[in-house]
Design an enzyme around this catalytic site. Structure first.
Site, mmCIF file in Angstrom:
data_model
loop_
_atom_site.group_PDB
_atom_site.id
_atom_site.type_symbol
_atom_site.label_atom_id
_atom_site.label_comp_id
_atom_site.label_asym_id
_atom_site.label_seq_id
_atom_site.Cartn_x
_atom_site.Cartn_y
_atom_site.Cartn_z
ATOM 1 N N ASN A 161 -3.070 5.353 15.962
ATOM 2 C CA ASN A 161 -4.240 5.052 15.140
ATOM 3 C C ASN A 161 -4.704 3.643 15.444
ATOM 4 O O ASN A 161 -3.893 2.759 15.674
ATOM 5 C CB ASN A 161 -3.882 5.162 13.655
ATOM 6 C CG ASN A 161 -3.599 6.597 13.280
ATOM 7 O OD1 ASN A 161 -4.411 7.483 13.515
ATOM 8 N ND2 ASN A 161 -2.420 6.849 12.726
ATOM 9 N N SER A 163 12.001 7.386 7.588
ATOM 10 C CA SER A 163 11.640 7.094 8.977
ATOM 11 C C SER A 163 12.149 5.707 9.342
ATOM 12 O O SER A 163 11.924 4.750 8.614
ATOM 13 C CB SER A 163 10.110 7.159 9.115
ATOM 14 O OG SER A 163 9.712 6.789 10.414
ATOM 15 N N SER A 209 11.723 6.517 15.137
ATOM 16 C CA SER A 209 10.538 6.161 15.921
ATOM 17 C C SER A 209 10.971 5.689 17.300
ATOM 18 O O SER A 209 11.448 4.568 17.458
ATOM 19 C CB SER A 209 9.768 5.054 15.180
ATOM 20 O OG SER A 209 9.340 5.547 13.929
ATOM 21 N N LEU A 210 10.823 6.548 18.288
ATOM 22 C CA LEU A 210 11.359 6.272 19.624
ATOM 23 C C LEU A 210 10.298 5.633 20.535
ATOM 24 O O LEU A 210 10.530 4.581 21.115
ATOM 25 C CB LEU A 210 11.883 7.587 20.227
ATOM 26 C CG LEU A 210 12.685 7.461 21.513
ATOM 27 C CD1 LEU A 210 13.981 6.701 21.278
ATOM 28 C CD2 LEU A 210 12.987 8.849 22.098
ATOM 29 N N HIS A 211 9.185 6.284 20.698
ATOM 30 C CA HIS A 211 8.003 5.773 21.414
ATOM 31 C C HIS A 211 8.132 5.614 22.924
ATOM 32 O O HIS A 211 7.126 5.354 23.582
ATOM 33 C CB HIS A 211 7.525 4.421 20.852
ATOM 34 C CG HIS A 211 7.367 4.390 19.376
ATOM 35 N ND1 HIS A 211 6.733 5.388 18.677
ATOM 36 C CD2 HIS A 211 7.786 3.482 18.453
ATOM 37 C CE1 HIS A 211 6.755 5.081 17.393
ATOM 38 N NE2 HIS A 211 7.390 3.948 17.229
ATOM 39 N N CYS A 229 1.568 -1.734 15.544
ATOM 40 C CA CYS A 229 1.608 -1.423 14.108
ATOM 41 C C CYS A 229 1.039 -2.576 13.287
ATOM 42 O O CYS A 229 1.478 -3.724 13.427
ATOM 43 C CB CYS A 229 3.054 -1.149 13.690
ATOM 44 S SG CYS A 229 3.280 -1.025 11.902
ATOM 45 N N CYS A 233 -0.781 6.291 9.719
ATOM 46 C CA CYS A 233 0.415 5.625 10.234
ATOM 47 C C CYS A 233 0.058 4.316 10.907
ATOM 48 O O CYS A 233 -0.826 4.270 11.754
ATOM 49 C CB CYS A 233 1.083 6.473 11.311
ATOM 50 S SG CYS A 233 1.747 7.988 10.712
ATOM 51 N N CYS A 258 6.695 -4.164 15.910
ATOM 52 C CA CYS A 258 6.162 -3.181 16.865
ATOM 53 C C CYS A 258 4.711 -3.565 17.187
ATOM 54 O O CYS A 258 3.916 -3.813 16.269
ATOM 55 C CB CYS A 258 6.236 -1.773 16.292
ATOM 56 S SG CYS A 258 7.921 -1.340 15.820
ATOM 57 N N GLY A 286 6.949 -1.277 6.256
ATOM 58 C CA GLY A 286 8.329 -1.761 6.277
ATOM 59 C C GLY A 286 9.333 -0.815 6.900
ATOM 60 O O GLY A 286 9.040 0.341 7.199
ATOM 61 N N GLU A 287 10.522 -1.346 7.088
ATOM 62 C CA GLU A 287 11.611 -0.605 7.716
ATOM 63 C C GLU A 287 12.643 -0.259 6.639
ATOM 64 O O GLU A 287 13.399 -1.122 6.190
ATOM 65 C CB GLU A 287 12.220 -1.482 8.829
ATOM 66 C CG GLU A 287 13.503 -0.963 9.414
ATOM 67 C CD GLU A 287 13.487 0.521 9.778
ATOM 68 O OE1 GLU A 287 12.538 1.001 10.406
ATOM 69 O OE2 GLU A 287 14.448 1.222 9.385
ATOM 70 N N CYS A 315 3.485 8.679 0.827
ATOM 71 C CA CYS A 315 4.032 7.825 1.875
ATOM 72 C C CYS A 315 4.345 6.468 1.229
ATOM 73 O O CYS A 315 3.441 5.752 0.804
ATOM 74 C CB CYS A 315 2.989 7.705 2.980
ATOM 75 S SG CYS A 315 3.543 6.738 4.378
ATOM 76 N N GLU A 321 0.833 -1.205 0.000
ATOM 77 C CA GLU A 321 0.000 0.000 0.000
ATOM 78 C C GLU A 321 0.867 1.253 0.000
ATOM 79 O O GLU A 321 1.947 1.263 0.583
ATOM 80 C CB GLU A 321 -0.911 0.009 1.231
ATOM 81 C CG GLU A 321 -1.927 -1.120 1.191
ATOM 82 C CD GLU A 321 -2.911 -1.085 2.341
ATOM 83 O OE1 GLU A 321 -4.088 -1.374 2.104
ATOM 84 O OE2 GLU A 321 -2.508 -0.778 3.474
ATOM 85 N N CYS A 335 6.828 -6.331 7.583
ATOM 86 C CA CYS A 335 7.961 -5.796 8.345
ATOM 87 C C CYS A 335 8.342 -6.802 9.416
ATOM 88 O O CYS A 335 7.479 -7.443 10.017
ATOM 89 C CB CYS A 335 7.575 -4.464 8.995
ATOM 90 S SG CYS A 335 8.958 -3.691 9.874
HETATM 91 N N1 SAH Z 1 9.456 1.326 9.960
HETATM 92 C C1 SAH Z 1 9.613 2.723 10.002
HETATM 93 C C2 SAH Z 1 8.748 3.463 9.004
HETATM 94 C C3 SAH Z 1 7.342 2.965 8.833
HETATM 95 S S1 SAH Z 1 6.286 3.137 10.227
HETATM 96 C C4 SAH Z 1 9.391 3.247 11.405
HETATM 97 O O1 SAH Z 1 8.949 2.499 12.264
HETATM 98 O O2 SAH Z 1 9.706 4.418 11.623
HETATM 99 C C5 SAH Z 1 5.962 4.892 10.140
HETATM 100 C C6 SAH Z 1 5.533 5.511 11.464
HETATM 101 O O3 SAH Z 1 4.229 5.066 11.849
HETATM 102 C C7 SAH Z 1 6.453 5.158 12.624
HETATM 103 O O4 SAH Z 1 6.761 6.300 13.369
HETATM 104 C C8 SAH Z 1 5.586 4.228 13.427
HETATM 105 O O5 SAH Z 1 5.968 4.163 14.752
HETATM 106 C C9 SAH Z 1 4.235 4.807 13.241
HETATM 107 N N2 SAH Z 1 3.147 3.909 13.607
HETATM 108 C C10 SAH Z 1 3.108 2.563 13.527
HETATM 109 N N3 SAH Z 1 1.914 2.092 13.952
HETATM 110 C C11 SAH Z 1 1.194 3.165 14.310
HETATM 111 C C12 SAH Z 1 -0.148 3.335 14.814
HETATM 112 N N4 SAH Z 1 -0.960 2.307 15.009
HETATM 113 N N5 SAH Z 1 -0.550 4.599 15.056
HETATM 114 C C13 SAH Z 1 0.260 5.656 14.834
HETATM 115 N N6 SAH Z 1 1.502 5.556 14.352
HETATM 116 C C14 SAH Z 1 1.969 4.326 14.099
HETATM 117 FE FE1 SF4 Z 2 7.926 -2.032 11.094
HETATM 118 FE FE2 SF4 Z 2 7.809 0.642 11.464
HETATM 119 FE FE3 SF4 Z 2 5.628 -0.929 11.834
HETATM 120 FE FE4 SF4 Z 2 7.653 -1.067 13.571
HETATM 121 S S1 SF4 Z 2 6.349 0.724 13.175
HETATM 122 S S2 SF4 Z 2 6.562 -2.812 12.683
HETATM 123 S S3 SF4 Z 2 9.380 -0.797 12.216
HETATM 124 S S4 SF4 Z 2 6.690 -0.567 9.917
#
Ligand code: SAH
Ligand code: SF4
Length: 381
Positions: A298, A199, A222-224, A124, A340, A121, A167-168, A110, A92, A117
């Site tokens: 989200n 990212s 992406s620190l979180h 995600c 996201c 996480c 993906g990463e 995007c 997508e 991936c």
């Molecule tokens: N893998 C990379 C890039 C893709 S994810 C990364 O993790 O940075 C892009 C962004 O979406 C990241 O910051 C990720 O943490 C965020 N993300 C993933 N799941 C999400 C969700 N359910 N709600 C909001 N942001 C989310």
């Molecule tokens: Fe992969 Fe980024 Fe989703 Fe983490 S947030 S699972 S690194 S796509």
């Protein structure tokens, strides 16, 4: 097939020489690829038929994949495309438009860098589907080309690209950087390097390689979480000292490139949104020259919720008062699962018949509210 959307301009110059053609043919081909957005080599009418045949005989072609389905948000500003790449890979991509009074809208694509991936996480949707395969550079460029083709009849352009889809990207380093080069080469897609953001969940070696690449692309990490224990709960593949290591890596990136790094922080109700954690984060990042982007999470299948608005605002205030630059990300596309972390090509989608949108009958966009097929309508102003 060697896809012409993979080949950098200087490589194309060399190829033309190799084929015994004048070098200006490379320029003609590049203009056709990045202005007309052909879907097949036969559509590259700027080249003589004999040269097209020569290219085809040498194994070159154009194959940006099929649009299986598109969904447009109610306000017309977000478009999600389901693309089929190769034989059976579904991914997508999302186009987000931000109207600007009196100007063309900012139009950000995007891009997905992998199908699925491996990073896992927990909040995600892509992470929960597991890893399928790395995408090739041309498959990343193709996503931008598909969106550019949709914008062209409205005289609009892709203005920004973020590698924030499925993906990463730094786990697919070589192909991601090649895609970034194709998207920013003035003879290819021609975006400014500063209009691109990569990212990452925090692949340290990739961040350092990118810093040495001599490119001006933006970096988001992406620190979180502000401490190791919590981060490892949210990002199970994180190393034991990832928080500390990532803050150091961000400093190195800034020092080498002069570009400020953004830390992304997905705020999850009851998990990482407390005032105490905001204070910890402020302490961690104060003076680092970084910026924090708070993303109220989200909804995905995992059941993680978005904190109440006041908690998000309180978190932001604590960061600001603690001397850290901070913004709350404006939400886009969540009602069409294009936001996201919501990108996922699951079984339900895979069952949709593969009918290219250019075909007579497009596949129905099942289960999507206010979905629309075909070219996106002009954004409501
Ligand atoms: N893998 C990379 C890039 C893709 S994810 C990364 O993790 O940075 C892009 C962004 O979406 C990241 O910051 C990720 O943490 C965020 N993300 C993933 N799941 C999400 C969700 N359910 N709600 C909001 N942001 C989310
Ligand atoms: Fe992969 Fe980024 Fe989703 Fe983490 S947030 S699972 S690194 S796509």
């Amino acid at each position: 097939m060697n896809d012409l959307y993979r080949i950098l301009p200087q490589e194309l110059d060399a190829l033309m020489v190799e084929l015994g053609e004048p070098r200006y043919r490379a320029g003609q081909l590049l203009r056709a690829l990045y202005h007309d957005f052909p879907a097949a080599l036969v559509e590259v009418r700027a080249l003589p038929a004999a040269l097209r045949e020569k290219l085809a005989a040498a194994g070159y072609g154009v194959g940006p994949g099929d649009e299986v389905r598109s969904v447009v948000s109610e306000d017309g500003e977000t478009t999600k495309l389901l693309l089929r790449l190769g034989h059976d890979t579904l991914i997508e991509s999302v186009l987000m438009q931000y109207p600007e009074p009196g100007k063309h809208p900012r139009s950000t694509v995007c891009v997905s860098s992998q199908a699925g991936c491996a990073m896992g996480c927990i909040f995600c949707a892509t992470g929960q589907m597991g890893f399928e395969r790395n995408l090739k550079a041309e498959e990343m460029v193709a996503q931008v080309v598909h969106m550019a083709r949709r914008l062209k009849p409205r005289s609009e352009h892709v203005t920004n690209v973020v590698f924030m889809g499925m993906g990463e990207p730094l786990a697919n380093y070589g192909e991601t950087v090649r895609a970034a080069r194709l998207l920013t080469d003035p003879r290819a897609f021609g975006l400014a390097q500063r209009s691109i953001t990569i990212s990452t969940v925090g692949i340290l070696s990739g961040i350092d390689r990118l810093a040495d690449q001599g490119m001006q692309v933006g970096l988001a990490i992406s620190l979180h979480a502000p401490n190791e224990e919590l981060r490892r709960r949210l990002v199970p593949t994180a190393g034991p000292h990832s928080v500390h290591d990532l803050v150091s890596a961000a400093r190195r990136y800034f020092k080498k490139t002069g570009r400020r790094v953004t830390f992304e922080y997905a705020l999850i109700d009851g998990l990482n949104d407390s005032p105490e954690l905001a204070r910890q984060l402020a302490g961690l990042l104060r003076g680092s020259g970084t910026h924090v982007n708070l993303i109220p999470v989200n909804p995905t299948a995992g059941g993680f919720g978005r904190p109440p608005r006041q908690r998000v605002v309180a978190f932001e205030r604590i960061l600001r008062e603690g001397g850290v630059n901070c913004t709350i990300r404006a939400e886009k596309g969540s009602e069409i699962s294009a936001a996201c972390g919501q990108l996922r090509t699951d079984e339900d989608i895979a069952r949709v018949d593969f009918v290219p949108l250019s075909g007579a009958a497009a596949a129905p966009a099942r289960g999507r509210r206010q979905s629309a097929l075909g070219p996106a309508p002009s954004p409501a102003r």
